[in-house]
Motif scaffolding. Structure first.
Motif, PDB file in Angstrom:
ATOM      1  N   ASP A  56     -11.189  28.034  25.807  1.00 41.06           N
ATOM      2  CA  ASP A  56      -9.872  28.000  26.458  1.00 41.06           C
ATOM      3  C   ASP A  56      -9.652  29.183  27.403  1.00 41.06           C
ATOM      4  O   ASP A  56      -8.957  29.048  28.406  1.00 41.06           O
ATOM      5  CB  ASP A  56      -8.752  27.988  25.413  1.00 41.06           C
ATOM      6  N   VAL A  57     -10.203  30.348  27.092  1.00 37.84           N
ATOM      7  CA  VAL A  57      -9.960  31.535  27.915  1.00 37.84           C
ATOM      8  C   VAL A  57     -11.109  31.866  28.879  1.00 37.84           C
ATOM      9  O   VAL A  57     -11.005  32.785  29.673  1.00 37.84           O
ATOM     10  CB  VAL A  57      -9.646  32.783  27.055  1.00 37.84           C
ATOM     11  N   LYS A  58     -12.188  31.104  28.810  1.00 44.04           N
ATOM     12  CA  LYS A  58     -13.394  31.407  29.593  1.00 44.04           C
ATOM     13  C   LYS A  58     -13.111  31.562  31.080  1.00 44.04           C
ATOM     14  O   LYS A  58     -13.521  32.543  31.699  1.00 44.04           O
ATOM     15  CB  LYS A  58     -14.438  30.322  29.373  1.00 44.04           C
ATOM     16  N   ASP A  59     -12.408  30.616  31.683  1.00 44.80           N
ATOM     17  CA  ASP A  59     -12.142  30.691  33.126  1.00 44.80           C
ATOM     18  C   ASP A  59     -11.297  31.912  33.483  1.00 44.80           C
ATOM     19  O   ASP A  59     -11.581  32.616  34.446  1.00 44.80           O
ATOM     20  CB  ASP A  59     -11.453  29.420  33.621  1.00 44.80           C
ATOM     21  N   HIS A  65     -12.655  39.485  35.141  1.00 47.09           N
ATOM     22  CA  HIS A  65     -13.779  40.413  35.118  1.00 47.09           C
ATOM     23  C   HIS A  65     -14.834  40.111  36.173  1.00 47.09           C
ATOM     24  O   HIS A  65     -15.805  40.845  36.305  1.00 47.09           O
ATOM     25  CB  HIS A  65     -14.428  40.427  33.735  1.00 47.09           C
ATOM     26  N   GLY A  66     -14.662  39.007  36.907  1.00 47.95           N
ATOM     27  CA  GLY A  66     -15.607  38.662  37.961  1.00 47.95           C
ATOM     28  C   GLY A  66     -16.969  38.264  37.447  1.00 47.95           C
ATOM     29  O   GLY A  66     -17.970  38.445  38.118  1.00 47.95           O
ATOM     30  N   GLY A  67     -17.008  37.717  36.261  1.00 44.13           N
ATOM     31  CA  GLY A  67     -18.294  37.416  35.644  1.00 44.13           C
ATOM     32  C   GLY A  67     -18.764  35.993  35.825  1.00 44.13           C
ATOM     33  O   GLY A  67     -18.099  35.152  36.413  1.00 44.13           O
ATOM     34  N   ASP A  68     -19.910  35.752  35.299  1.00 46.07           N
ATOM     35  CA  ASP A  68     -20.551  34.446  35.282  1.00 46.07           C
ATOM     36  C   ASP A  68     -19.902  33.613  34.183  1.00 46.07           C
ATOM     37  O   ASP A  68     -19.782  34.057  33.049  1.00 46.07           O
ATOM     38  CB  ASP A  68     -22.045  34.666  35.001  1.00 46.07           C
ATOM     39  N   ALA A  73     -18.788  36.836  28.666  1.00 43.00           N
ATOM     40  CA  ALA A  73     -18.604  37.980  27.778  1.00 43.00           C
ATOM     41  C   ALA A  73     -19.446  39.174  28.221  1.00 43.00           C
ATOM     42  O   ALA A  73     -19.059  40.322  28.020  1.00 43.00           O
ATOM     43  CB  ALA A  73     -18.939  37.602  26.341  1.00 43.00           C
ATOM     44  N   ALA A  74     -20.583  38.907  28.854  1.00 41.90           N
ATOM     45  CA  ALA A  74     -21.448  39.990  29.320  1.00 41.90           C
ATOM     46  C   ALA A  74     -20.828  40.736  30.492  1.00 41.90           C
ATOM     47  O   ALA A  74     -21.226  41.855  30.797  1.00 41.90           O
ATOM     48  CB  ALA A  74     -22.811  39.436  29.721  1.00 41.90           C
TER      49      ALA A  74
END
Length: 83
Positions: A56-59, A65-68, A73-74
């Motif tokens: 739910d919070v991934k996007d 954080h500008g991540g993949d 999480a990385a």
């Protein structure tokens, strides 16, 4: 002073405001705190939180954080902790 007063009156569970505040000015201590916070948040996403919550919070987390999106999480970064 105003920041601490404002934060201390922010809503919390049961309106208990159970916070403690510390002002940190030493750059090395700030870096240590940042490293710990980023590491703990990464562990939370990978190991502690339910998979459904993480999905739910991934996007949102990826955008912040500008991540993949595959391993967001990385990419947990909190530069404001050392600025």
């Amino acid at each position: 002073e105003t920041i601490v007063e404002t934060a201390g009156t922010a809503p919390s569970g049961a309106h208990k405001q159970p916070w403690s505040f510390v002002a940190v000015s030493d750059p090395e201590v700030k870096k240590e705190i940042r490293d710990l916070v980023e590491r703990e948040e990464t562990i939370n996403y990978r190991e502690r939180m339910r998979e459904s919550w993480v999905a739910d919070v991934k996007d949102m987390v990826s955008q912040v954080h500008g991540g993949d999106n595959d391993d967001f999480a990385a990419a947990v970064r909190k530069p404001y902790l050392t600025e």
